[in-house]
Enzyme design. Structure first.
Site, PDB file in Angstrom:
ATOM      1  N   LYS A  93       1.262  -0.933   0.400  1.00 51.89           N
ATOM      2  CA  LYS A  93       0.503   0.224  -0.082  1.00 51.89           C
ATOM      3  C   LYS A  93       1.179   1.108   0.206  1.00 51.89           C
ATOM      4  O   LYS A  93       1.922   0.686   0.452  1.00 51.89           O
ATOM      5  CB  LYS A  93      -0.794   0.180   0.903  1.00 51.89           C
ATOM      6  CG  LYS A  93      -1.790   1.015   1.464  1.00 51.89           C
ATOM      7  CD  LYS A  93      -2.581   0.506   2.555  1.00 51.89           C
ATOM      8  CE  LYS A  93      -3.976   1.754   2.745  1.00 51.89           C
ATOM      9  NZ  LYS A  93      -4.743   1.619   3.980  1.00 51.89           N
ATOM     10  N   SER A 168     -10.133   1.737   2.760  1.00 50.63           N
ATOM     11  CA  SER A 168      -8.854   2.594   1.240  1.00 50.63           C
ATOM     12  C   SER A 168      -7.003   1.622   0.889  1.00 50.63           C
ATOM     13  O   SER A 168      -7.652   2.153   0.399  1.00 50.63           O
ATOM     14  CB  SER A 168      -8.453   3.169   2.709  1.00 50.63           C
ATOM     15  OG  SER A 168      -7.337   2.454   3.125  1.00 50.63           O
ATOM     16  N   SER A 192      -9.910  -0.940   6.670  1.00 55.78           N
ATOM     17  CA  SER A 192      -9.393  -0.579   5.455  1.00 55.78           C
ATOM     18  C   SER A 192      -8.614  -1.783   5.042  1.00 55.78           C
ATOM     19  O   SER A 192      -8.275  -1.388   3.599  1.00 55.78           O
ATOM     20  CB  SER A 192      -8.688   0.540   5.236  1.00 55.78           C
ATOM     21  OG  SER A 192      -9.110   1.710   5.837  1.00 55.78           O
TER      22      SER A 192
HETATM   23  N1  GLN Z   1     -13.295   3.670   6.084  1.00 55.45           N
HETATM   24  C1  GLN Z   1     -12.396   4.656   7.428  1.00 55.45           C
HETATM   25  C2  GLN Z   1     -12.220   5.508   7.301  1.00 55.45           C
HETATM   26  O1  GLN Z   1     -12.737   6.637   6.376  1.00 55.45           O
HETATM   27  C3  GLN Z   1     -11.154   3.726   7.694  1.00 55.45           C
HETATM   28  C4  GLN Z   1      -9.990   4.206   7.342  1.00 55.45           C
HETATM   29  C5  GLN Z   1      -8.982   2.484   7.598  1.00 55.45           C
HETATM   30  O2  GLN Z   1      -9.186   1.884   8.350  1.00 55.45           O
HETATM   31  N2  GLN Z   1      -7.743   3.416   7.979  1.00 55.45           N
HETATM   32  O3  GLN Z   1     -11.800   6.371   8.274  1.00 55.45           O
END
Ligand code: GLN
Length: 500
Positions: A93, A168, A192
């Protein structure tokens, strides 16, 4: 290659071997026994990226010359001794630092940032013989659930190109689902890793807070952030976790707890486990097809010789609000460093210092990141701190206690990962609240710090993957992966063909 085989399975006439590029365990076996070279595996991974990624948009960087050089170095190393991840192609990532390779965090702010150092996880991967094949797309600074918040490109779901891969860590999930890499690293704060894994029919693990060093991970919400692996089987996740977990002197929050040999323990008998089903995870908003698939999955888990009981996690309804306050507060503080002074983007010809800060941050960050910085700055401001931040920390304790109580009665919890299967690109992009609410079943484990995994458990009538979540108590990744392995071995999911 015979045309009857899917494009991720390759035949090597020289040694009469069939290799599935999604199977890390098999790849390391072939490379260690020198039946197939790491260079050949890397060439196949690069060929698959060249074939599939133009339609998927997972990769932000892939330097084939570098990848092949690295694979050749692995081939030389395995002549001396076997390596646990010999020749395994891994996608990373783009919020994880890679020396000499752009690490953008999906943001204009870091578009041209080339880190001078590797994250500890990357160092450990390479020491274990893995080959990093490229950097993959994500929501800007990991804020989002669809990978649509990347400043650079849209990443598409390999089961339906009009739909999001989740986020994400969307690029990481797509890379392993489409056979462009065998394993990937993602990061988790509120779901994410697990949510994109569930949208793309792969396995994604959020480990215990502190289990994996975060040195070199761009910080979002430091009291929650974790690095997590994605792959096509619990076995491959166990293999990877065993190599990257453990104390790191470069990360004071990494736990000193010993690292079990997760892969070796994977097939140990489960015994008669008690599995809990949180009733709050099956309420309003859960799509009927997802509900039916997860309920069938839970019945299957019962057939593994486990007892299934209902439990309650009563503070679940407060989890989204709680997460939003805590994560935004920490993000506003962590992202203060992107001010145009030390590194990254800086606006040209500012009038003075304040003007430079203001315009650098306005132009360098996308709308979602700016929104979180503003929410976070607000909840930390002197008049609001007690009413929001301090209160949110108290609610977090209540959520953690919900889990402590549940794990007093059961060994693991089962439920959905996301209330729906993959949604359409653009469907929720203009509605941040709808996007936040879709994290309802995943933010809880983040806040409590416990490990949780998403495993494939079925498909919708329209051919979209559905994931099932398993959670265990702190540092119980071994049990978590054993249960996931037993489940996926006994109840494999037959998937429709990929669109690429
Ligand atoms: N979707 C969640 C957010 O936008 C989780 C993001 C994540 O786990 N980095 O905060």
């Amino acid at each position: 290659m015979p045309r009857t085989l899917p494009p991720v399975i390759f035949v090597f006439p020289r040694c009469y071997r069939v290799m599935d590029i999604r199977d890390a365990h098999a790849i390391q076996g072939f490379v260690n026994s020198r039946e197939i070279s790491a260079r050949e595996v890397a060439e196949l991974s690069l060929a698959r990226i060249a074939e599939a990624d133009p339609g998927l948009g997972a990769f932000l960087a892939c330097d084939s010359r570098r990848v092949l050089e690295r694979a050749e170095a692995v081939d030389r190393a395995v002549r001396e001794r076997p390596l646990p991840l010999a020749g395994v192609p891994v996608a990373v990532k783009d919020n994880i630092s890679t020396r000499g390779i752009c690490t953008t965090c999906g943001s204009r702010m870091l578009e041209s940032y080339i880190p001078p150092y590797n994250a500890t996880v990357v160092e450990r991967l390479e020491a274990a013989g893995a080959v990093v094949v490229g950097k993959v797309n994500c929501d800007e600074f990991a804020m989002g659930s669809s990978t649509e918040n990347s400043a650079f490109q849209v990443t598409r779901n390999p089961y339906d190109l009009d739909r999001v891969p989740g986020g994400s860590s969307g690029g990481s999930a797509v890379a392993v689902a489409a056979g462009m890499a065998a394993l990937a690293l993602g990061s988790e704060t509120g779901g994410s890793v697990r949510q994109p894994a569930s949208f793309c029919n792969v396995v994604g693990l959020k480990p215990t807070y502190g289990r994996i060093s975060r040195y070199g991970l761009a910080a979002f919400a430091s009291s929650i952030d974790c690095i997590g692996p994605l792959g096509n089987s619990p076995r491959d996740i166990a293999l990877l976790l065993g190599q990257i977990a453990g104390r790191d002197p470069m990360d004071a929050t990494s736990a000193p707890a010993p690292v079990p040999d997760y892969a070796a323990e994977l097939d140990r008998p489960l015994g008669r486990l008690r599995l809990g089903v949180p009733k709050e995870y099956f309420g309003q908003g859960l799509d009927p097809e997802v509900k039916a698939a997860v309920e069938a999955g839970i019945r299957n888990a019962g057939r593994l010789g486990c007892d299934v009981v209902e439990v309650s996690l009563p503070h679940t309804p407060f989890a989204i609000a709680d997460y939003c306050i805590i994560a935004s507060a920490e993000a506003s503080s962590n992202l203060a460093r992107y001010d145009g002074v030390k590194y990254g983007f800086r606006v040209e010809a500012p009038e003075d210092l304040m003007d430079m800060y203001q315009h650098t941050r306005t132009l360098g960050f996308g709308p979602e990141v700016r929104r979180r910085i503003m929410i976070g700055t607000y909840v930390l401001s002197s008049g609001c701190y007690d009413a929001y931040y301090v209160r949110a920390m108290k609610v977090r304790t209540l959520i953690r206690r919900d889990f402590e109580r549940a794990f007093g009665r059961v060994d693991a919890l089962l439920g959905p990962v996301s209330p729906t299967a993959a949604f359409r690109i653009g469907e929720k992009a203009e509605d941040p609240l709808a996007m936040y609410h879709s994290d309802i079943y995943t933010v809880t484990a983040g806040l409590a710090g416990i490990p949780a995994v998403s495993i494939p458990c079925g498909f919708t009538g329209g051919g979209l993957p559905i994931g099932m979540q398993i959670m265990t108590n702190l540092f119980q990744e071994g049990l978590l992966l054993r249960l996931a392995q037993a489940y996926t071995r006994e109840f494999p999911v037959v998937s429709p063909p990929l669109r690429v």
